[in-house]
Write an enzyme that holds these catalytic residues in place. Sequence first.
Site, mmCIF file in Angstrom:
data_model
loop_
_atom_site.group_PDB
_atom_site.id
_atom_site.type_symbol
_atom_site.label_atom_id
_atom_site.label_comp_id
_atom_site.label_asym_id
_atom_site.label_seq_id
_atom_site.Cartn_x
_atom_site.Cartn_y
_atom_site.Cartn_z
ATOM 1 N N HIS A 19 7.001 5.785 1.467
ATOM 2 C CA HIS A 19 7.795 4.638 1.004
ATOM 3 C C HIS A 19 8.710 5.053 -0.158
ATOM 4 C CE1 HIS A 19 4.116 2.492 2.615
ATOM 5 N NE2 HIS A 19 5.084 1.892 3.274
ATOM 6 N N ASN A 25 0.853 -1.195 0.000
ATOM 7 C CA ASN A 25 0.000 0.000 0.000
ATOM 8 C C ASN A 25 0.894 1.252 0.000
ATOM 9 O OD1 ASN A 25 -2.278 1.862 1.825
ATOM 10 N ND2 ASN A 25 -2.793 0.861 -0.080
#
Length: 283
Positions: A37, A32
């Site tokens: 990230h 996700n």
Amino acid sequence: MDVIFDLKSLREKIYFWKKDGLSISFVPTMGNLHAGHLSLISGASEKADKTVVSIFVNPIQFGHGEDYEKYPSTLDHDLSKLSDESVDMVFAPNLNELYPGGIESDTRVTIPALSETLCGEFRPGHFSGVATVVMKLFNNVQPDFAFFGEKDFQQILVIRRMVEDLLLPIEVVSMPIVREIDGLAMSSRNSYLSEFERACSVEIYSVLVQAAEALKEGFKSINEIENQSVSSLVQKGFEVEYCSVRHSTDLAVPAVDNKSLVILIAAWLGDTRLIDNIRVNLA
Ligand code: PAF
């Protein structure tokens, strides 16, 4: 970008990279993927010859009744995002690959003390679950560098401690929190928030900023600052687990001469648990 689902293929690939003397950066994730990230991946790809990202929602770091079942699983979407980044390999194992003997009686890695305070107090077993899966991943990816986001401040300290204590030849690199324009720290769990809750959620960061200012001014005691922050959050509809000023290297309650501090908050907004933190250097 190679997408690999099994340990055998992962090990083969890593073996040849190591044989060629290539260095490896590793970004473990639960998928996700969001801009937080991507910033880890960008840091990782600058640091080593090869970048590996893992995607695995790790059941043993979720407590009973937590959101394991509903944790967003978006592999196709994640892979298409990663294909635009400098990623050499994605490792996306299934449960059996990482826990061939099942999860109940699996060997666990436990980091004492650091794992028991703050989030550890409210999520017993959580950090042992994190450390165990990260150790399994480290053992197979064999990275030179491993990247973690500072939103999970306590997690980074737990991993650093594991790396030190178990003598792993890995440099743990922490990357700054990535925030939405209004200050909310990016997190996969933000997608659980209703529109109304999303609007209220910004309060966590503004409370942290105010608490940091108050600490720097030095007129109020740490207790006063913590209590005031909790009251502000409760007024906005949060159920607060903790708001704590701690020493930034070991999460101990600060002594008078401690200069390097961190303020950490965990609070529920409806059914969503949010965490955030801010560093404060008093020097
Ligand atoms: O921070 C996370 O996403 C997870 O805790 C991690 C490090 C990938 C372990 O499952």
